[in-house]
Scaffold this motif. Structure first.
Motif, PDB file in Angstrom:
ATOM      1  N   VAL A 130       0.828  -1.023  -0.042  1.00  0.00           N
ATOM      2  CA  VAL A 130      -0.140  -0.059   0.137  1.00  0.00           C
ATOM      3  C   VAL A 130       0.723   1.145   0.142  1.00  0.00           C
ATOM      4  CG1 VAL A 130      -1.640   1.196   1.252  1.00  0.00           C
ATOM      5  CG2 VAL A 130      -1.853  -1.225   0.987  1.00  0.00           C
ATOM      6  N   ALA A 131       2.125   1.142   0.698  1.00  0.00           N
ATOM      7  CA  ALA A 131       2.953   2.434   0.708  1.00  0.00           C
ATOM      8  C   ALA A 131       4.260   1.943   0.081  1.00  0.00           C
ATOM      9  CB  ALA A 131       3.212   2.745   2.201  1.00  0.00           C
ATOM     10  N   GLY A 132       4.890   0.971   0.374  1.00  0.00           N
ATOM     11  CA  GLY A 132       5.988   0.321  -0.146  1.00  0.00           C
ATOM     12  C   GLY A 132       7.198   1.432  -0.082  1.00  0.00           C
ATOM     13  N   GLU A 133       7.613   1.734  -1.515  1.00  0.00           N
ATOM     14  CA  GLU A 133       9.042   2.480  -1.543  1.00  0.00           C
ATOM     15  C   GLU A 133       8.483   4.304  -1.476  1.00  0.00           C
ATOM     16  OE1 GLU A 133       8.726   2.642  -6.423  1.00  0.00           O
ATOM     17  OE2 GLU A 133      10.490   1.521  -5.591  1.00  0.00           O
ATOM     18  N   ARG A 134       7.178   4.314  -1.328  1.00  0.00           N
ATOM     19  CA  ARG A 134       6.771   5.717  -1.366  1.00  0.00           C
ATOM     20  C   ARG A 134       6.693   6.189   0.165  1.00  0.00           C
ATOM     21  NH1 ARG A 134       1.986   3.894  -5.051  1.00  0.00           N
ATOM     22  NH2 ARG A 134       2.105   2.289  -3.443  1.00  0.00           N
ATOM     23  N   TYR A 138       6.610  10.240   2.275  1.00  0.00           N
ATOM     24  CA  TYR A 138       5.559  10.629   3.122  1.00  0.00           C
ATOM     25  C   TYR A 138       6.218  10.940   4.436  1.00  0.00           C
ATOM     26  CZ  TYR A 138       1.229  10.511   5.972  1.00  0.00           C
ATOM     27  OH  TYR A 138       0.365  11.013   6.964  1.00  0.00           O
ATOM     28  N   ARG A 139       7.030  10.154   5.095  1.00  0.00           N
ATOM     29  CA  ARG A 139       7.810  10.543   6.376  1.00  0.00           C
ATOM     30  C   ARG A 139       8.668  11.619   6.391  1.00  0.00           C
ATOM     31  NH1 ARG A 139      10.121   5.914   6.785  1.00  0.00           N
ATOM     32  NH2 ARG A 139       8.660   4.901   8.346  1.00  0.00           N
ATOM     33  N   GLU A 140       9.220  12.130   5.354  1.00  0.00           N
ATOM     34  CA  GLU A 140       9.878  13.416   5.149  1.00  0.00           C
ATOM     35  C   GLU A 140       9.084  14.149   5.314  1.00  0.00           C
ATOM     36  OE1 GLU A 140      12.123  13.010   1.480  1.00  0.00           O
ATOM     37  OE2 GLU A 140      13.530  11.332   2.120  1.00  0.00           O
ATOM     38  N   LEU A 141       7.944  14.511   4.706  1.00  0.00           N
ATOM     39  CA  LEU A 141       7.052  15.489   4.657  1.00  0.00           C
ATOM     40  C   LEU A 141       6.402  15.813   6.196  1.00  0.00           C
ATOM     41  CD1 LEU A 141       4.990  15.046   1.600  1.00  0.00           C
ATOM     42  CD2 LEU A 141       6.571  17.081   2.077  1.00  0.00           C
ATOM     43  N   VAL A 142       6.235  14.565   6.710  1.00  0.00           N
ATOM     44  CA  VAL A 142       5.643  14.732   8.147  1.00  0.00           C
ATOM     45  C   VAL A 142       6.782  15.296   8.997  1.00  0.00           C
ATOM     46  CG1 VAL A 142       4.754  13.233  10.150  1.00  0.00           C
ATOM     47  CG2 VAL A 142       4.046  12.806   8.063  1.00  0.00           C
ATOM     48  N   GLU A 152      -2.137  15.542   1.097  1.00  0.00           N
ATOM     49  CA  GLU A 152      -2.067  15.417  -0.241  1.00  0.00           C
ATOM     50  C   GLU A 152      -1.200  14.327  -0.867  1.00  0.00           C
ATOM     51  OE1 GLU A 152      -1.728  17.722  -4.385  1.00  0.00           O
ATOM     52  OE2 GLU A 152      -1.596  18.779  -2.512  1.00  0.00           O
ATOM     53  N   TYR A 153       0.088  14.126  -0.425  1.00  0.00           N
ATOM     54  CA  TYR A 153       0.841  12.985  -0.950  1.00  0.00           C
ATOM     55  C   TYR A 153       0.445  11.561  -0.670  1.00  0.00           C
ATOM     56  CZ  TYR A 153       5.024  10.209  -1.102  1.00  0.00           C
ATOM     57  OH  TYR A 153       6.228   9.304  -1.571  1.00  0.00           O
ATOM     58  N   ALA A 154      -0.309  11.498   0.440  1.00  0.00           N
ATOM     59  CA  ALA A 154      -0.795  10.156   1.230  1.00  0.00           C
ATOM     60  C   ALA A 154      -1.991   9.431   0.291  1.00  0.00           C
ATOM     61  CB  ALA A 154      -1.072  10.266   2.531  1.00  0.00           C
ATOM     62  N   LEU A 155      -2.961  10.624   0.387  1.00  0.00           N
ATOM     63  CA  LEU A 155      -4.318  10.602  -0.588  1.00  0.00           C
ATOM     64  C   LEU A 155      -4.030  10.175  -1.951  1.00  0.00           C
ATOM     65  CD1 LEU A 155      -6.429  13.526   0.664  1.00  0.00           C
ATOM     66  CD2 LEU A 155      -6.786  10.833   1.403  1.00  0.00           C
ATOM     67  N   VAL A 156      -3.025  10.589  -2.394  1.00  0.00           N
ATOM     68  CA  VAL A 156      -2.770  10.255  -4.232  1.00  0.00           C
ATOM     69  C   VAL A 156      -1.882   9.017  -4.139  1.00  0.00           C
ATOM     70  CG1 VAL A 156      -1.573  11.117  -6.023  1.00  0.00           C
ATOM     71  CG2 VAL A 156      -2.789  12.840  -4.649  1.00  0.00           C
ATOM     72  N   ASN A 157      -1.142   8.883  -3.282  1.00  0.00           N
ATOM     73  CA  ASN A 157      -0.075   8.010  -3.356  1.00  0.00           C
ATOM     74  C   ASN A 157      -0.587   6.512  -2.709  1.00  0.00           C
ATOM     75  OD1 ASN A 157       2.505   8.516  -5.034  1.00  0.00           O
ATOM     76  ND2 ASN A 157       2.043  10.239  -3.474  1.00  0.00           N
ATOM     77  N   PHE A 158      -1.315   6.780  -1.483  1.00  0.00           N
ATOM     78  CA  PHE A 158      -1.744   5.360  -0.787  1.00  0.00           C
ATOM     79  C   PHE A 158      -3.081   5.161  -0.856  1.00  0.00           C
ATOM     80  CE2 PHE A 158       1.738   7.243   2.244  1.00  0.00           C
ATOM     81  CZ  PHE A 158       2.781   6.713   1.364  1.00  0.00           C
ATOM     82  N   VAL A 159      -4.102   6.154  -0.864  1.00  0.00           N
ATOM     83  CA  VAL A 159      -5.365   5.869  -0.853  1.00  0.00           C
ATOM     84  C   VAL A 159      -5.784   5.757  -2.419  1.00  0.00           C
ATOM     85  CG1 VAL A 159      -7.700   6.548  -0.215  1.00  0.00           C
ATOM     86  CG2 VAL A 159      -6.195   6.981   1.134  1.00  0.00           C
ATOM     87  N   THR A 184       0.331  10.061  12.537  1.00  0.00           N
ATOM     88  CA  THR A 184      -0.010   8.741  12.938  1.00  0.00           C
ATOM     89  C   THR A 184      -0.132   7.757  12.017  1.00  0.00           C
ATOM     90  OG1 THR A 184      -2.395   9.389  13.106  1.00  0.00           O
ATOM     91  CG2 THR A 184      -1.249   9.564  14.880  1.00  0.00           C
ATOM     92  N   TRP A 185      -0.205   8.030  10.715  1.00  0.00           N
ATOM     93  CA  TRP A 185      -0.498   7.331   9.537  1.00  0.00           C
ATOM     94  C   TRP A 185       0.845   6.498   9.169  1.00  0.00           C
ATOM     95  CZ3 TRP A 185      -3.493   9.410   4.668  1.00  0.00           C
ATOM     96  CH2 TRP A 185      -4.034   8.273   4.101  1.00  0.00           C
TER      97      TRP A 185
END
Length: 270
Positions: A130-134, A138-142, A152-159, A184-185
């Motif tokens: 679901v997340a993998g190499e992406r 996401y962690r860097e933005l957080v 935005e990154y999570a909704l596009v890349n994960f959801v 928390t995600w």
């Protein structure tokens, strides 16, 4: 309309869990999804409270609940166990998204003892991680504190929400409520991918189980629900026509009808 009663209990590791109680009838414990709180379930609770006694809690790390230094899916299972102690023997479970994964894990370990499990679009890795190499991006933005960009990154890349839909989502109340919860995600996505793509262990579930999926949801979420419905013995599934991952918000009364029908069907089958 029944009132919300606000309470608190404690999980096995000492983490406080805030929850609200509402309604009358058989007990139903609701475990919400990622980047959400119990407040997201207030609209659906208005309709559900006519049929069940709801126990809707803030999962650890958000809302009125506490947190701990260590995290794993096993702690989520322990939190559900604490809430079922509050709700009483035979309480039903309803889990949404990551909350559905947590409820599935709970039932695999403990069983329900007379209750029914309702799992709404669990995000399993049926089409690859679901997340993998992406996930590092996401962690860097957080970590940089850019939580708006992280969502935005999570909704596009994960959801896997279409990028063109993001401006419309930004205008909904979901956006403002979700942005502060994006940290928390990170840990939840890691737990999702750690589960892998082998769904055969879910065949060990022998309690009444009902899956829910929206026909307009992301393809891997739809597939997750349907794959589980084929693997879990005697599981039922309901497709909500035209619904996405947030049917409980878009049409709370319609969603409540699906839940109540699922509980009624399971009761008749017992």
């Amino acid at each position: 309309m029944s009132e919300l009663e606000h309470h608190e209990t404690t999980s096995s590791d000492g983490t406080p869990l805030a929850y609200f109680r509402r309604g009358s009838g058989p007990a139903l414990v609701v475990t919400h999804g990622s980047i959400a709180t119990k407040e997201q379930w207030i609209p659906a609770s208005e309709a559900l409270a006519e049929h069940v006694t709801l126990y809707v809690y803030d999962r650890r790390g958000r809302g009125g609940s506490g947190d701990a230094a260590d995290y794993s899916l096993a702690q989520e299972v322990a939190d559900i166990a604490a809430m079922r102690e509050v709700a009483g023997p035979g309480a039903h479970l309803l889990g949404h998204s990551f909350g559905a994964l947590a409820t599935l894990a709970y039932v695999r370990e403990h069983g329900l003892g007379g209750g029914t499990l309702i799992a709404y679009e669990p995000p399993l890795a049926v089409q690859g991680p679901v997340a993998g190499e992406r996930l590092p991006g996401y962690r860097e933005l957080v970590d940089a504190g850019d939580l708006d960009a992280a969502l935005e990154y999570a909704l596009v890349n994960f959801v896997r929400v279409p990028a063109e839909a993001i401006p419309f989502i930004r205008e909904t109340p979901i956006w403002g409520a979700s942005v502060p919860l994006t940290p928390t995600w990170v840990r939840e996505l890691a737990e999702i991918d750690a589960l892998g793509s082998d769904l055969s262990p879910y065949a060990d579930i022998h309690d009444p189980t009902h899956l829910i999926a929206g026909t307009a949801t992301t393809s891997f979420l739809y597939q997750s629900a349907h794959d589980l419905a084929r693997i879990i013995p005697d599981a039922e599934i309901t497709d909500i026509d035209g619904a996405d991952h947030f049917a409980h918000l878009a049409d709370p009364q319609g969603f409540a009808r699906v839940v109540v029908d699922a509980l009624d069907t399971a009761a008749v089958a017992r």
